[in-house]
Scaffold this motif. Structure first.
Motif, short mmCIF file in Angstrom:
data_model
loop_
_atom_site.label_atom_id
_atom_site.label_comp_id
_atom_site.label_asym_id
_atom_site.label_seq_id
_atom_site.Cartn_x
_atom_site.Cartn_y
_atom_site.Cartn_z
N HIS A 122 4.80 -10.57 2.66
CA HIS A 122 4.61 -9.13 2.87
C HIS A 122 3.57 -8.60 1.86
CE1 HIS A 122 8.98 -8.50 4.53
NE2 HIS A 122 8.19 -9.08 5.42
N VAL A 123 3.64 -9.10 0.62
CA VAL A 123 2.72 -8.64 -0.42
C VAL A 123 1.30 -9.05 -0.06
CG1 VAL A 123 2.11 -8.70 -2.86
CG2 VAL A 123 4.52 -8.89 -2.19
N ALA A 124 1.15 -10.31 0.32
CA ALA A 124 -0.18 -10.82 0.68
C ALA A 124 -0.72 -10.05 1.89
CB ALA A 124 -0.10 -12.31 0.98
N PRO A 137 0.84 -1.20 0.00
CA PRO A 137 0.00 0.00 0.00
C PRO A 137 0.88 1.25 0.00
CG PRO A 137 -0.73 -1.56 1.67
CD PRO A 137 0.57 -2.06 1.15
N PHE A 138 0.43 2.28 -0.67
CA PHE A 138 1.20 3.52 -0.83
C PHE A 138 1.73 4.04 0.52
CE2 PHE A 138 1.35 8.18 -0.97
CZ PHE A 138 2.34 8.32 -1.92
N GLY A 139 3.01 4.36 0.53
CA GLY A 139 3.59 5.00 1.71
C GLY A 139 4.15 4.04 2.75
N TYR A 140 3.73 2.75 2.69
CA TYR A 140 4.20 1.81 3.71
C TYR A 140 5.56 1.23 3.30
CZ TYR A 140 4.05 -1.53 7.52
OH TYR A 140 4.36 -2.22 8.66
N VAL A 141 6.15 0.50 4.24
CA VAL A 141 7.44 -0.16 4.02
C VAL A 141 7.33 -1.15 2.85
CG1 VAL A 141 9.14 -1.62 5.18
CG2 VAL A 141 7.77 0.00 6.53
N SER A 142 8.29 -1.15 1.94
CA SER A 142 8.24 -2.02 0.76
C SER A 142 8.35 -3.50 1.15
CB SER A 142 9.37 -1.66 -0.20
OG SER A 142 9.17 -0.37 -0.71
N PHE A 178 13.76 -3.77 5.66
CA PHE A 178 12.30 -3.64 5.62
C PHE A 178 11.60 -4.75 6.41
CE2 PHE A 178 12.64 -1.06 1.46
CZ PHE A 178 12.71 0.11 2.18
N ALA A 179 12.13 -5.98 6.34
CA ALA A 179 11.50 -7.07 7.09
C ALA A 179 11.60 -6.79 8.59
CB ALA A 179 12.15 -8.40 6.74
N ALA A 221 7.15 4.11 5.29
CA ALA A 221 7.04 4.38 6.72
C ALA A 221 6.22 3.34 7.49
CB ALA A 221 6.41 5.75 6.93
N THR A 222 6.68 3.07 8.71
CA THR A 222 5.96 2.19 9.63
C THR A 222 4.76 2.95 10.20
OG1 THR A 222 7.52 3.00 11.29
CG2 THR A 222 7.95 0.82 10.36
N HIS A 223 3.77 2.21 10.72
CA HIS A 223 2.65 2.88 11.40
C HIS A 223 3.13 3.44 12.73
CE1 HIS A 223 0.14 1.27 8.33
NE2 HIS A 223 0.33 0.03 8.69
N THR A 224 4.02 2.71 13.40
CA THR A 224 4.57 3.16 14.67
C THR A 224 5.56 4.29 14.40
OG1 THR A 224 4.62 0.79 15.20
CG2 THR A 224 5.64 2.29 16.80
#
Ligand code: AMP
Ligand code: MG
Length: 329
Positions: A157-159, A146-151, A289-290, A231-234
Motif C-alpha cells: 500500500h505504501v509503495a 498521500p494526504f486524505g487517502y485511506v491509510s 482499509f485493505a 477517503a476512497t476516490h470512489t
C-alpha cells in the motif's frame, strides 16, 4: 541519498540498521506499527519533517504524531506529564494510544503545526520499537499515504501511494489493528477523546474517569479530524437500511463493504468485501482499509458500506467510514 522507495524485509537485522541510518541522515522510512504503516523521520530535524509533508502533500496545519520507544525519551519532548497521562501510559503503552502533552521548544514547530502541544505515542510493534531504538531519535510519523487517502496497512500500500517519495519501506507484513491510534488529551478540564481507535473510550474512562468525545470544531480542524479524510476516490455511502439499498440508480456499478457475510449472495453488487465473517470487530478493523482499497481499485460508480454498532472498537470503524463517506466539497 538514493531515492528508491524500495521494500526490504523488516525481519533482517541489517534492514533495521540501514533504516535507522536513513532516519539519522534526514531520510524517510516507512515502517510497520500495530495500527497502520507510518512514514517516519527524525522528529527533531526540521528539514526531514518538511520532506514528510512534501511526500504526503500534507498541509502544514496538520500536526504529526511523534513515536518513542521508552518513556525516558519524553523528557526531551515535553514539559510536564500529568498524573492521568502517567496512568494511561502505565496501562496502555506500548500500544495504540496517542496522548497530547505540552511541548518543549526544541521540538520543531512544523511537527506540531505551531500548537503548544505535542502528540506522542509508544508503538508496540517490535519493528517500530527496534527502529526508534536503533535510530536513537524520536520518530515523527504520520500514516504513509498521500494526504486524505485511506491509510496503508501493508508495505505494498505504501509503495502504491508514495512510490519513490519514500527512501525505504520496511516490510513487516500486514498491520494487526488496522485503524490509526486513539488520540486522547488530558490537558483541558476534562479528559477528551480526540480520535477513536482500538483503545476504546470505555477503556480510557476506566483509568481516568469520564471522558468526553471532542466535538469537531473549526478551531481544532486538524485533518485526522477533518470531515473528509481516510477517503476512497470512489464515492462511498453508508447504508442506513433498506431504503438506501432499494433506491440505488439502475445500472449503477457498485461494490459493497459488508461487516459480516451476507446470508444470501447479493447479486446487486459487482463485488462484496466481507470485513469479518463472524462479526468480530477486531477482525473488521484489521481488514477495513485493505478492503476499501480493493473496492476503490475496481473503478465502480459507488461503494456502499454496512454500518456497525458504535460501541467499543465500532466507534473507530464508524468514525473512519463517516469521514470516507463525506462528500467532496
Ligand atoms: P496521523 O495522520 O494518523 O499520523 O494522525 C495525525 C493526527 O494527530 C492529526 O491529524 C491530528 O488530528 C492529531 N494531532 C497530532 N498532533 C496534535 C496536536 N499537537 N494537537 C492536536 N492533535 C494533534
Ligand atoms: Mg493519516
Amino acid at each position: 541519498m538514493i531515492r528508491t522507495g524500495r521494500i526490504i524485509p523488516a525481519a533482517r537485522k541489517e534492514s533495521i540498521t540501514l533504516a535507522a541510518e536513513v532516519i539519522r541522515k534526514g531520510g524517510l522510512v516507512a515502517f510497520p506499527t500495530e495500527t497502520v504503516y507510518g512514514l517516519g523521520c527524525d522528529a527533531l530535524n526540521p528539514e526531514a519533517v518538511a520532506r514528510v509533508f512534501e511526500a504526503k502533500q500534507r498541509p502544514s496545519f496538520d500536526p504529526l504524531i511523534v513515536h518513542v520507544a521508552e518513556k525516558a525519551a519524553l523528557d526531551g519532548l515535553t514539559q510536564t506529564i500529568s498524573l492521568s497521562d502517567h496512568r494511561l501510559m502505565e496501562r496502555f503503552w506500548p500500544g495504540p494510544l496517542t496522548l497530547l502533552l505540552p511541548k518543549r521548544a526544541r521540538v520543531p514547530d512544523l511537527v506540531t503545526a505551531g500548537l503548544p502541544t505535542i502528540a506522542v505515542r509508544m508503538p508496540s510493534h517490535p519493528v517500530a520499537q527496534e527502529l526508534i531504538r536503533e535510530a536513537a531519535v524520536p520518530i515523527a510519523a504520520p500514516s504513509a499515504n498521500p494526504f486524505g487517502y485511506v491509510s496503508p496497512t501493508c508495505a505494498q500500500h505504501v509503495a502504491d501511494g508514495l512510490g519513490e517519495r519514500v527512501d525505504l519501506i520496511l516490510d513487516g507484513g500486514p498491520c494487526q489493528l488496522g485503524v490509526e491510534s486513539t488520540i486522547a488529551s488530558m490537558i483541558g478540564s476534562r479528559p477528551e477523546l480526540l480520535r477513536p481507535g482500538s483503545i476504546t473510550l470505555e477503556e480510557i474512562s476506566k483509568v481516568v474517569g469520564p471522558v468526553v468525545r471532542a466535538r469537531e470544531s473549526l478551531t481544532m480542524a486538524v485533518p485526522g479530524r477533518l470531515a473528509r479524510h481516510y477517503a476512497t476516490h470512489t464515492p462511498l455511502t453508508i447504508l442506513t437500511g433498506h431504503t438506501v439499498r432499494s433506491v440505488r440508480p439502475l445500472g449503477e456499478r457498485a461494490g459493497l463493504l459488508a461487516m459480516t457475510a451476507p446470508r444470501h449472495g447479493d447479486q446487486r453488487y459487482c463485488a462484496i468485501e466481507v470485513l469479518s465473517p463472524s462479526g468480530d470487530l477486531r477482525e473488521a478493523a484489521q481488514h477495513l482499509f485493505a478492503a476499501l482499497r480493493r473496492l476503490d481499485a475496481q473503478g465502480f460508480d459507488r461503494l456502499y458500506a454496512e454500518p456497525c454498532d458504535e460501541r467499543g472498537l465500532g466507534m473507530a470503524i464508524m468514525d473512519r467510514l463517516r469521514r470516507c463517506a463525506e462528500p467532496l466539497t
